[in-house]
Write an enzyme that holds these catalytic residues in place. Structure first.
Site, short mmCIF file in Angstrom:
data_model
loop_
_atom_site.label_atom_id
_atom_site.label_comp_id
_atom_site.label_asym_id
_atom_site.label_seq_id
_atom_site.Cartn_x
_atom_site.Cartn_y
_atom_site.Cartn_z
N ARG A 8 27.50 -55.57 60.16
CA ARG A 8 27.97 -54.80 58.99
C ARG A 8 26.80 -54.14 58.27
O ARG A 8 26.94 -53.06 57.69
CB ARG A 8 28.75 -55.70 58.03
CG ARG A 8 27.91 -56.80 57.43
CD ARG A 8 28.69 -57.64 56.44
NE ARG A 8 27.96 -58.86 56.15
CZ ARG A 8 27.81 -59.38 54.94
NH1 ARG A 8 28.33 -58.79 53.90
NH2 ARG A 8 27.14 -60.50 54.77
N SER A 35 30.39 -55.83 50.35
CA SER A 35 30.51 -56.72 51.50
C SER A 35 30.58 -55.94 52.81
O SER A 35 30.01 -56.35 53.82
CB SER A 35 31.76 -57.59 51.38
OG SER A 35 31.72 -58.33 50.18
N GLU A 56 44.87 -51.72 50.43
CA GLU A 56 44.45 -51.39 51.79
C GLU A 56 45.45 -50.50 52.51
O GLU A 56 45.07 -49.60 53.28
CB GLU A 56 44.23 -52.67 52.60
CG GLU A 56 43.14 -53.58 52.05
CD GLU A 56 43.54 -54.40 50.82
OE1 GLU A 56 44.76 -54.48 50.53
OE2 GLU A 56 42.65 -54.95 50.15
N PHE A 81 42.51 -57.48 56.61
CA PHE A 81 43.32 -56.53 55.83
C PHE A 81 43.45 -55.19 56.55
O PHE A 81 44.49 -54.54 56.47
CB PHE A 81 42.70 -56.35 54.44
CG PHE A 81 42.41 -57.65 53.75
CD1 PHE A 81 43.38 -58.64 53.69
CD2 PHE A 81 41.17 -57.90 53.17
CE1 PHE A 81 43.12 -59.86 53.07
CE2 PHE A 81 40.90 -59.11 52.54
CZ PHE A 81 41.87 -60.10 52.50
N HIS A 107 33.69 -58.65 58.67
CA HIS A 107 34.12 -60.04 58.46
C HIS A 107 35.20 -60.44 59.46
O HIS A 107 36.18 -61.09 59.11
CB HIS A 107 34.58 -60.26 57.02
CG HIS A 107 33.49 -60.10 56.02
ND1 HIS A 107 32.82 -58.91 55.83
CD2 HIS A 107 32.92 -60.98 55.17
CE1 HIS A 107 31.90 -59.07 54.90
NE2 HIS A 107 31.92 -60.31 54.49
N ASP A 115 34.99 -69.07 53.86
CA ASP A 115 36.21 -68.48 53.28
C ASP A 115 37.49 -69.00 53.94
O ASP A 115 38.57 -68.93 53.37
CB ASP A 115 36.17 -66.95 53.37
CG ASP A 115 35.47 -66.32 52.17
OD1 ASP A 115 35.25 -67.06 51.18
OD2 ASP A 115 35.16 -65.13 52.22
N ARG A 165 30.16 -60.56 59.72
CA ARG A 165 29.49 -60.87 58.48
C ARG A 165 28.11 -61.48 58.72
O ARG A 165 27.15 -61.19 58.01
CB ARG A 165 30.33 -61.87 57.68
CG ARG A 165 29.75 -62.22 56.32
CD ARG A 165 30.48 -63.39 55.69
NE ARG A 165 29.92 -64.65 56.13
CZ ARG A 165 29.13 -65.43 55.37
NH1 ARG A 165 28.83 -65.07 54.15
NH2 ARG A 165 28.67 -66.57 55.84
#
Ligand SMILES: Cc1ncc(C[n+]2csc(CCOP(=O)(O)OP(=O)(O)O)c2C)c(N)n1
Ligand SMILES: [Mg+2]
Lengths: 321, 275
Positions: A8, A35, A56, A81, A107, A115, A165
Site C-alpha cells: 500500500r 491507511s 463506499e 469494503f 488491507h 482488526d 497492510r
C-alpha cells in the site's frame, strides 16, 4: 532484501509520481486515505482528489461517472469494503460498462492482524475475478505494486489491485519485466511448481529452500497477474514438473488456486494442492500468529508440495479405457 | 438539440411517443409500462427543450449528460432517443430481443445516445455526481440530469450521493424524482414511506423544485429554475401518474412490470388516439 515496504505504501508513492505525469488521473477515497496511502496524492493534487466520506458504494458508482468523463479513476478503500460492500456497484456501474476505474484495495487478507475477521478480506480475488471485463492484480512487493499502478493506468478498462497492510520484503529488482497476464519465475525446479501471489511469495521462497534441504527441486512463479492468468507459464510448469502447489492469502475457494485448477483441469490435469485459508473467517492476532494457525507458512507450502509430488507418484488417476 | 415546439406540439409528440412505448412493449411481450408512461413527458421536454446534445455526434464531449437511474423505464428513453435521431425507429420493435441494440435495461455500449448503463436501482445519482465532478474538474459547462423513481428513494445510496452532491455544491447537477407514488409491491407510502421527501432533499443541501410531471410548461419551467439556481444541486420532484394516458393502467400497481397484450394494446391505442 534489505527494506521492508508495504504494497500500500508503494501504491501511494506510485500515485504521487503518476499524478505528476498524467493530468487525467483522479483519486478517490472513503475516509481511509491515511491507511490506503492516497493521502500523498491528495495533498499534492487536491483538485484531482475526491473525498467521498464513509460511503463506499457511492464512491464506486461516482468513480464510474467520473470515468465516463474521460478520466482514469483510482478508487481506494479496504478490500473488504471495495470488493464486498460495493460489489453490485463495481459490477453494474463499473465492470459492465468496462469503465476506467481502478479499484485499489488495501488491507487484504489475514495480515491485517489485530482488526480481526471483519476486516480480513479473504474472498476478494474470487469476487473480482468472476466479473467480466475485470482484471485482477495481486503484487507481492513494492516493485511490482508500483508497476501494477502504472499498468492499471495504462490498461483500458477496470482493474482490481489487491494490496496489503503489512510491510514485506522487496523481492523484485527495479527493471523486472512485469506485464498484465505475465508472471515472474523465482526459482527453477523439476519436481513440483509452487505458484504464489501477494504476501505468500515470501513463505513460498522459504518453502523452496525447505524442499531443497530434502533433496526436492521446486520451481516457483510469482503469479501477480491473477486475471488474466499467465496460462502459458502455468501450463509449462505443470507439464515440466507434473505437480503444482498454489499459495495465497485468500480463501482456498475461488482465488489463485481456483484459477489454476480451472485452467489445468481442462488442459493438463496434474495434482494441484491449494494452500490458503480453509473456508473459515479469520480472527484477531499478530499476522505471524495467524499465518501459523491458518496454515499459510513456508512449512505448510512445503508439506503441500510433498503431497502433490506423492499424488503424482501414486498416479491416482482413472485408468485408461 | 433544441426543437422549436410549442406546448401543443410537445403534447402531440408525447402522445405519439406513448403509442410507440406501448407498441414496443407489446411486441417485446415484457417490460415496464407504468413507469415508462409516467416519465415520458419529462424525458420529452428534457431531450427537446432542455439538454444540449447532438444526435449526429452522440459522444461530443461538451454535451449535457443524462443518467436513467430507474433503468427499467428505458422504453421511454429509447423512444425519445429514436425520435431525436440517435438510431433508426425500426429498432424499437426489437426491444428485449436477442441481438437487439435495445437491451432490457440500458447498456451504454449497445445503444447510441446512452451516456451510461443502469438497471440496479440507487446507483444512478452517484454516477451523475461523478459526471458533474468530472465536468467541473475540466471547467466544462456541461449539465448533468438524473431521473430517479420515488420507490428508488428508499435505496441508501441515493442519500450518500445526495450528501456528496450537496457537499460539493454541484449546481451543474439536476435530479428528477418521478413521483408516481407506486413501486412494485404497492404504494410507496405503504411499502416504505419516504415522506417528507422535499424536506429530506432540502436537509441534504439541495434546491428543491416541484412540478406537474405531465404539464409541459410546468416541466420546462422547473428545468429553467434548476439551471438558474447557483451554489447547490437542484432536484425536481415531479408529480406524476403511473401508467399515465391509459385508463386501465393508471395508478395500478400491477402495471409496473407488465406489457400489454394485443387486445390491451388496441384498447390503449383507441384511448390515446381519441383523447
Ligand atoms: C437494486 C434494485 N433492487 C430491486 C430492483 C427491482 N425493481 C425494479 S423496478 C422496482 C420498483 C421501482 O419503483 P420506483 O422507483 O417507484 O419506479 P417507478 O414507479 O417509476 O417504476 C424494483 C424494486 C432493481 N432494479 N434494483
Ligand atoms: Mg414509483
Amino acid at each position: 532484501m534489505a527494506d521492508m515496504v508495504a504494497t500500500r505504501v508503494a501504491y501511494g508513492k506510485a500515485l504521487e509520481e503518476l499524478g505528476g505525469r498524467y493530468g487525467d488521473i483522479v483519486v478517490m477515497d472513503a475516509d481511509l486515505s491515511k491507511s490506503t496511502m492516497t493521502v500523498g496524492f491528495a495533498s499534492k493534487y487536491p483538485d484531482r482528489f475526491v473525498q467521498m466520506g464513509i460511503a463506499e458504494q457511492d464512491m464506486m458508482a461516482t468513480a464510474a461517472g467520473i470515468a465516463t468523463m474521460g478520466k482514469k479513476v483510482f478508487a481506494s478503500t479496504f478490500a473488504v469494503f471495495a470488493a464486498g460492500r460495493a460489489y453490485d456497484q463495481v459490477r453494474n456501474s463499473i465492470a459492465y460498462g468496462c469503465l476506467n476505474v481502478k479499484v485499489c484495495a488495501t488491507h487484504a487478507g489475514l495480515s491485517v492482524g489485530e482488526d480481526g475477521a471483519s476486516h480480513q478480506m479473504l474472498e476478494d480475488i474470487a469476487l473480482m475475478r468472476v466479473l467480466p471485463n475485470m482484471s485482477v492484480l495481486c503484487p507481492a512487493d513494492a516493485t511490482s505494486a508500483g508497476w501494477a499502478v502504472e499498468a492499471a493506468y495504462g490498461h483500458d478498462g477496470p482493474v482490481y489491485v489487491r494490496l496489503g497492510r503489512a510491510p514485506v520484503p522487496v523481492y523484485h529488482p527495479e527493471g523486472t519485466a512485469f506485464s498484465i497476464g505475465g508472471s515472474v519465475p523465482m526459482a527453477k525446479g523439476g519436481d513440483v511448481t509452487i505458484i504464489a501471489c501477494g504476501m505468500m511469495l515470501g513463505p513460498a521462497l522459504e518453502a523452496v529452500g525447505l524442499l531443497a534441504d530434502q533433496g526436492i527441486s521446486a520451481g516457483l512463479l510469482d503469479m501477480y497477474s491473477i486475471k488474466p492468468l499467465d496460462e502459458g507459464a502455468v501450463l509449462k510448469a505443470a507439464g515440466s514438473t507434473g505437480a503444482v502447489v498454489t499459495a495465497e492469502e485468500h480463501s482456498v475457494i475461488g482465488g489463485l488456486g481456483g484459477a489454476v485448477c480451472e485452467l489445468l483441469s481442462g488442459r493438463l490435469p496434474v495434482p494441484v494442492v491449494r494452500v490458503g485459508v480453509d473456508d473459515v473467517f479469520g480472527e484477531s492476532g499478530k499476522p505471524a500468529q495467524l499465518m501459523v494457525k491458518y496454515g499459510l507458512t513456508a512449512a505448510d507450502i512445503a508439506g503441500a508440495a510433498l503431497r502433490a509430488i506423492g499424488m503424482k507418484r501414486d498416479a491416482i488417476r482413472p485408468q485408461e479405457v | 438539440m433544441f426543437r422549436n415546439l410549442n406546448e401543443g406540439q410537445l403534447r402531440a409528440k408525447t402522445k405519439e411517443l406513448r403509442t410507440k412505448i406501448l407498441k414496443m412493449l407489446c411486441e417485446a411481450g415484457s417490460g415496464h409500462s407504468g413507469g415508462s408512461l409516467s416519465s415520458i413527458d419529462i424525458l420529452t421536454v428534457l431531450y427537446n427543450k432542455v439538454m444540449n446534445h447532438d444526435p449526429k455526434n452522440p459522444k461530443y464531449p461538451g454535451r449535457d449528460r443524462f443518467v436513467l437511474s430507474k433503468g427499467h423505464v428505458c422504453p421511454a428513453l429509447y423512444v425519445v432517443l429514436a425520435d431525436c435521431g440517435y438510431f433508426d425507429e425500426s429498432h424499437l420493435m426489437t426491444l428485449r430481443k436477442y441481438g437487439s441494440i435495445l437491451q432490457g435495461h440500458p447498456y451504454m455500449h449497445k445503444t447510441p445516445g446512452l451516456d451510461v448503463s443502469s438497471g440496479s436501482l440507487g446507483q444512478g445519482l452517484s454516477v451523475a455526481v461523478g459526471m458533474a465532478l468530472g465536468a467541473r474538474m475540466d471547467k466544462g459547462n456541461q449539465r448533468v440530469y438524473c431521473l430517479m423513481g420515488d420507490g428508488e428513494q428508499q435505496e441508501g445510496q441515493i442519500w450518500e450521493a445526495a450528501m456528496a452532491a450537496g457537499h460539493y455544491k454541484l449546481d451543474n447537477l439536476c435530479g428528477i424524482v418521478d413521483q408516481n407514488r407506486l413501486q412494485i409491491d404497492g404504494f410507496v407510502k405503504d411499502v416504505m414511506n419516504i415522506e417528507p421527501l422535499a424536506d429530506k432533499w432540502t436537509a441534504f443541501n439541495w434546491n428543491v423544485i416541484r412540478c406537474d410531471g405531465h404539464d409541459m410548461s410546468s416541466i420546462e419551467n422547473a428545468f429553467a429554475q434548476a439551471a438558474a439556481f447557483k451554489g447547490k444541486p437542484s432536484v425536481i420532484i415531479a408529480d406524476t401518474v403511473k401508467g399515465k394516458g391509459v385508463s386501465f393502467m393508471e395508478n395500478k400497481c400491477n402495471w409496473h412490470g407488465v406489457a400489454p397484450n394485443k387486445e390491451q394494446l388496441e384498447t390503449a391505442m383507441c384511448e390515446l388516439e381519441c383523447d
